[in-house]
Design a protein around this motif. Structure first.
Motif, short mmCIF file in Angstrom:
data_model
loop_
_atom_site.label_atom_id
_atom_site.label_comp_id
_atom_site.label_asym_id
_atom_site.label_seq_id
_atom_site.Cartn_x
_atom_site.Cartn_y
_atom_site.Cartn_z
N ASP A 43 -36.05 -5.81 -61.13
CA ASP A 43 -37.42 -5.93 -60.61
C ASP A 43 -37.49 -6.07 -59.09
N PRO A 44 -36.64 -6.89 -58.45
CA PRO A 44 -36.73 -6.96 -56.99
C PRO A 44 -36.51 -5.61 -56.30
N ASP A 45 -35.64 -4.79 -56.87
CA ASP A 45 -35.39 -3.46 -56.29
C ASP A 45 -36.58 -2.53 -56.53
N TRP A 49 -38.82 -0.54 -53.72
CA TRP A 49 -39.15 0.88 -53.81
C TRP A 49 -40.67 1.06 -53.67
N CYS A 50 -41.45 0.23 -54.36
CA CYS A 50 -42.91 0.33 -54.28
C CYS A 50 -43.39 0.12 -52.85
N GLU A 51 -42.79 -0.84 -52.16
CA GLU A 51 -43.15 -1.09 -50.76
C GLU A 51 -42.83 0.12 -49.90
N GLU A 52 -41.65 0.66 -50.06
CA GLU A 52 -41.20 1.78 -49.22
C GLU A 52 -41.99 3.06 -49.49
N HIS A 53 -42.46 3.24 -50.72
CA HIS A 53 -43.13 4.49 -51.08
C HIS A 53 -44.63 4.36 -51.28
N GLY A 54 -45.17 3.14 -51.16
CA GLY A 54 -46.61 2.94 -51.23
C GLY A 54 -47.20 3.06 -52.63
N PHE A 55 -46.48 2.58 -53.62
CA PHE A 55 -46.97 2.63 -55.00
C PHE A 55 -47.31 1.23 -55.49
N ASN A 74 -41.76 -13.93 -49.46
CA ASN A 74 -41.05 -14.93 -48.66
C ASN A 74 -39.94 -14.30 -47.80
N GLU A 75 -39.50 -13.11 -48.16
CA GLU A 75 -38.52 -12.38 -47.35
C GLU A 75 -39.20 -11.58 -46.24
N GLY A 76 -40.52 -11.73 -46.10
CA GLY A 76 -41.26 -11.01 -45.07
C GLY A 76 -41.62 -9.60 -45.48
N ARG A 77 -41.54 -9.31 -46.75
CA ARG A 77 -41.82 -7.97 -47.25
C ARG A 77 -43.23 -7.94 -47.84
N HIS A 78 -43.66 -6.76 -48.22
CA HIS A 78 -44.99 -6.57 -48.79
C HIS A 78 -44.90 -5.59 -49.95
#
Length: 120
Positions: A43-45, A49-55, A74-78
């Protein structure tokens, strides 16, 4: 940009088929499709992928996905968003809800949120 959905591998393939049949302009992929994370991806991966590809992720994972999203943020990701299916909704109701969301929502409306369907 229009909403794009990634269905997790535990969502019945009929959801993707019906979403695209009802609205061919939607961008709907499933885990395991060409260009998406392979089945059994953690799931974290998938969130990365969703963040990088906008899904937006569509899942029925009510237990661990909130924890994974919290860790991701918390890792600064979205992430563009996560929709969790409602087991009390029929497939038709879920399809209608996802199509309506895609047709009227701005792409960033659900960023970093978990939304339990129905959302509208």
């Amino acid at each position: 940009m229009a909403l794009r959905y990634l269905l997790d591998e535990n969502i019945a393939p009929a959801y993707q088929t019906q979403l695209l049949r009802r609205n061919p302009s939607l961008n709907v992929l499933s885990v395991g499709d060409p260009g998406t994370p392979p089945k059994s991806t953690l799931d974290p991966d998938i969130l990365c992928w969703c963040e990088e590809h906008g899904f937006l992720l569509v899942t029925n994972n009510r237990s661990s996905m909130p924890v994974h999203l919290t860790d991701h943020i918390n890792e600064g990701r979205h992430v563009p968003g996560i929709f969790i299916l409602n087991p009390n909704m029929s497939m038709g109701q879920t399809i209608d809800n996802l199509i309506e969301i895609a047709e009227i929502s701005p792409a960033d409306k659900y960023q970093d949120l978990i939304i339990y369907l129905p959302a509208i």
